[in-house]
Design an enzyme around this catalytic site. Structure first.
Site, PDB file in Angstrom:
ATOM      1  CG  ASN A 194       3.660   5.068  -3.452  1.00 35.87           C
ATOM      2  OD1 ASN A 194       3.182   4.630  -4.492  1.00 35.87           O
ATOM      3  ND2 ASN A 194       4.554   4.378  -2.734  1.00 35.87           N
ATOM      4  CB  SER A 217      -6.124   0.749  -6.957  1.00 41.43           C
ATOM      5  OG  SER A 217      -6.268  -0.457  -7.688  1.00 41.43           O
ATOM      6  N   GLY A 249       6.020   5.755   1.580  1.00 42.06           N
ATOM      7  CA  GLY A 249       6.294   4.390   1.119  1.00 42.06           C
ATOM      8  C   GLY A 249       7.183   4.394  -0.104  1.00 42.06           C
ATOM      9  CB  ALA A 250       9.552   6.912  -1.170  1.00 42.63           C
ATOM     10  CB  VAL A 252       1.515   6.940   6.435  1.00 37.81           C
ATOM     11  CG1 VAL A 252       2.794   7.511   5.871  1.00 37.81           C
ATOM     12  CG2 VAL A 252       1.061   5.698   5.678  1.00 37.81           C
ATOM     13  CE1 TYR A 283      -4.315  -1.902  -2.613  1.00 35.56           C
ATOM     14  CE2 TYR A 283      -5.666  -2.301  -4.560  1.00 35.56           C
ATOM     15  CZ  TYR A 283      -4.519  -1.776  -3.972  1.00 35.56           C
ATOM     16  OH  TYR A 283      -3.595  -1.112  -4.754  1.00 35.56           O
ATOM     17  CE  LYS A 306      -4.564   1.693  -2.796  1.00 33.65           C
ATOM     18  NZ  LYS A 306      -3.530   2.697  -2.547  1.00 33.65           N
TER      19      LYS A 306
HETATM   20  P1  NAP Z   1       5.068  -2.027  -2.982  1.00 36.61           P
HETATM   21  O1  NAP Z   1       6.180  -2.299  -3.936  1.00 36.61           O
HETATM   22  O2  NAP Z   1       4.562  -3.102  -2.097  1.00 36.61           O
HETATM   23  O3  NAP Z   1       5.465  -0.744  -2.108  1.00 36.61           O
HETATM   24  C1  NAP Z   1       4.622  -0.243  -1.141  1.00 36.61           C
HETATM   25  C2  NAP Z   1       5.412   0.669  -0.239  1.00 36.61           C
HETATM   26  O4  NAP Z   1       4.547   1.205   0.772  1.00 36.61           O
HETATM   27  C3  NAP Z   1       6.548  -0.056   0.478  1.00 36.61           C
HETATM   28  O5  NAP Z   1       7.723   0.708   0.405  1.00 36.61           O
HETATM   29  C4  NAP Z   1       6.045  -0.141   1.910  1.00 36.61           C
HETATM   30  O6  NAP Z   1       7.063  -0.130   2.872  1.00 36.61           O
HETATM   31  C5  NAP Z   1       5.232   1.116   2.017  1.00 36.61           C
HETATM   32  N1  NAP Z   1       4.306   1.070   3.150  1.00 36.61           N
HETATM   33  C6  NAP Z   1       3.377   0.121   3.396  1.00 36.61           C
HETATM   34  N2  NAP Z   1       2.733   0.413   4.535  1.00 36.61           N
HETATM   35  C7  NAP Z   1       3.267   1.576   4.998  1.00 36.61           C
HETATM   36  C8  NAP Z   1       3.007   2.391   6.128  1.00 36.61           C
HETATM   37  N3  NAP Z   1       2.064   2.072   7.034  1.00 36.61           N
HETATM   38  N4  NAP Z   1       3.750   3.510   6.305  1.00 36.61           N
HETATM   39  C9  NAP Z   1       4.703   3.858   5.402  1.00 36.61           C
HETATM   40  N5  NAP Z   1       4.986   3.121   4.315  1.00 36.61           N
HETATM   41  C10 NAP Z   1       4.271   1.998   4.122  1.00 36.61           C
HETATM   42  O7  NAP Z   1       3.764  -1.501  -3.763  1.00 36.61           O
HETATM   43  P2  NAP Z   1       3.597  -0.691  -5.123  1.00 36.61           P
HETATM   44  O8  NAP Z   1       3.076  -1.638  -6.117  1.00 36.61           O
HETATM   45  O9  NAP Z   1       4.790   0.128  -5.414  1.00 36.61           O
HETATM   46  O10 NAP Z   1       2.359   0.233  -4.708  1.00 36.61           O
HETATM   47  C11 NAP Z   1       2.479   1.620  -4.404  1.00 36.61           C
HETATM   48  C12 NAP Z   1       1.074   2.206  -4.320  1.00 36.61           C
HETATM   49  O11 NAP Z   1       0.414   2.046  -5.572  1.00 36.61           O
HETATM   50  C13 NAP Z   1       0.187   1.534  -3.277  1.00 36.61           C
HETATM   51  O12 NAP Z   1      -0.650   2.492  -2.661  1.00 36.61           O
HETATM   52  C14 NAP Z   1      -0.648   0.569  -4.105  1.00 36.61           C
HETATM   53  O13 NAP Z   1      -1.862   0.255  -3.482  1.00 36.61           O
HETATM   54  C15 NAP Z   1      -0.826   1.391  -5.363  1.00 36.61           C
HETATM   55  N6  NAP Z   1      -1.155   0.564  -6.531  1.00 36.61           N
HETATM   56  C16 NAP Z   1      -0.287  -0.369  -7.011  1.00 36.61           C
HETATM   57  C17 NAP Z   1      -0.639  -1.132  -8.124  1.00 36.61           C
HETATM   58  C18 NAP Z   1       0.256  -2.184  -8.697  1.00 36.61           C
HETATM   59  O14 NAP Z   1      -0.193  -2.868  -9.634  1.00 36.61           O
HETATM   60  N7  NAP Z   1       1.482  -2.349  -8.259  1.00 36.61           N
HETATM   61  C19 NAP Z   1      -1.900  -0.939  -8.710  1.00 36.61           C
HETATM   62  C20 NAP Z   1      -2.738   0.028  -8.209  1.00 36.61           C
HETATM   63  C21 NAP Z   1      -2.375   0.774  -7.112  1.00 36.61           C
HETATM   64  P3  NAP Z   1       7.738  -1.524   3.399  1.00 36.61           P
HETATM   65  O15 NAP Z   1       8.540  -2.012   2.232  1.00 36.61           O
HETATM   66  O16 NAP Z   1       8.557  -1.100   4.518  1.00 36.61           O
HETATM   67  O17 NAP Z   1       6.603  -2.415   3.746  1.00 36.61           O
END
Ligand code: NAP
Length: 243
Positions: free
Chosen positions: A87, A139, A11-12, A61, A152, A156
């Site tokens: 990620n 998370s 998910g990069a 994934v 969620y 997590k």
């Molecule tokens: P984001 O901007 O929504 O990015 C998430 C990425 O994951 C996107 O590129 C998405 O691809 C990809 N993805 C989703 N489902 C997928 C799948 N089945 N296979 C492959 N790729 C997939 O989120 P983020 O905030 O950067 O979060 C990244 C990670 O950190 C996540 O695991 C999230 O739960 C965790 N996290 C984030 C926060 C926060 O505050 N932002 C807090 C705690 C934990 P598409 O764009 O193609 O959908």
């Protein structure tokens, strides 16, 4: 230390994953940028401009076979997988009484099963190599729960369970596995929140701000470099969870 190593970031294409891919590229590692629907074209160019190789590979994934194909593509291109950053993640927030079975399953399948799929396929490669490190994105919500995020939070918390188990199973071969528990980080995932909710959250964060993706990426690189930290959950949350 990471120069010439192979790093898979799932998910990069955006958010924390993108920042993580770039940070590992800064260290001289070759990057496998996994993406689902967001195009990673610009990111791949940015990574290669740093003088390292990049393989952009589309895979969901949550699908066992696609995760396996992603790992195989990395090994075919670079010959090893030294770091896996799990990620990829989604949210589908609503109160339990309104949460559909589909919303529950979708979040569990991506966040938890997706992590299992990747850990399973990558550990086969790392066990053979007798080296490697895995960083799973959990998370703070997995540690303390949150209103409207039962799916969620469960996913997590499950990621933390996989992290502890994998750390114990893989340690004999020198492979480490840790989890990062971000608080609220500025990405598309948190952009959808209303200003009112964001303000209330900032109030609850001792450091009084959201985190940056780059700050989480730095922690992922740190954990990948360190050879004596394993089975840990490191919160990066401005002090929200103090234990
Ligand atoms: P984001 O901007 O929504 O990015 C998430 C990425 O994951 C996107 O590129 C998405 O691809 C990809 N993805 C989703 N489902 C997928 C799948 N089945 N296979 C492959 N790729 C997939 O989120 P983020 O905030 O950067 O979060 C990244 C990670 O950190 C996540 O695991 C999230 O739960 C965790 N996290 C984030 C926060 C926060 O505050 N932002 C807090 C705690 C934990 P598409 O764009 O193609 O959908």
């Amino acid at each position: 230390m990471l120069k010439g190593k192979t790093v898979i970031v799932t998910g990069a294409a955006k958010g924390i994953g993108k920042a993580t891919a770039l940070k590992f590229a800064d260290e001289g590692a070759n990057i496998v940028v996994n993406y689902r629907s967001t195009s990673p074209e610009e990111l791949a160019k940015e990574i290669e401009a740093k003088g390292v190789s990049c393989l952009a590979y589309q895979a969901d994934v949550s699908k066992f076979d696609e995760a396996e194909a992603l790992v195989k593509a990395a090994v075919d291109k670079f010959g090893s997988v030294d770091v896996l950053v799990n990620n990829a993640g989604i949210t589908k927030d609503t109160l339990i009484m309104r949460m559909s079975e589909d919303d529950f399953d979708a979040v569990i399948n991506t966040n938890l099963k997706g992590t299992f799929n990747m850990v399973k396929h990558v550990s086969k490669v790392m066990l053979k190599q007798k080296s490697g490190t895995i960083v799973n994105m959990s998370s703070v919500v997995g540690l303390m729960g949150n209103v409207g995020q039962a799916n969620y939070a469960a996913s997590k918390a499950g990621v933390i369970g996989i992290t502890h188990s994998a750390a114990k199973e893989l340690a004999a071969r020198g492979i480490t596995c840790n989890a990062i528990a971000p608080g609220f980080i500025k990405t598309d995932m948190t952009d959808v929140l209303s200003d009112k909710v964001k303000d209330a959250m900032i109030e609850a964060i001792p450091l009084k701000r959201f985190g940056e993706s780059e700050e989480v990426a730095e922690l992922a690189v740190f954990l990948a470099k360190n050879r004596y930290i394993t089975g840990q959950v490191i919160a990066i949350d401005g002090g929200m969870v103090m234990r």
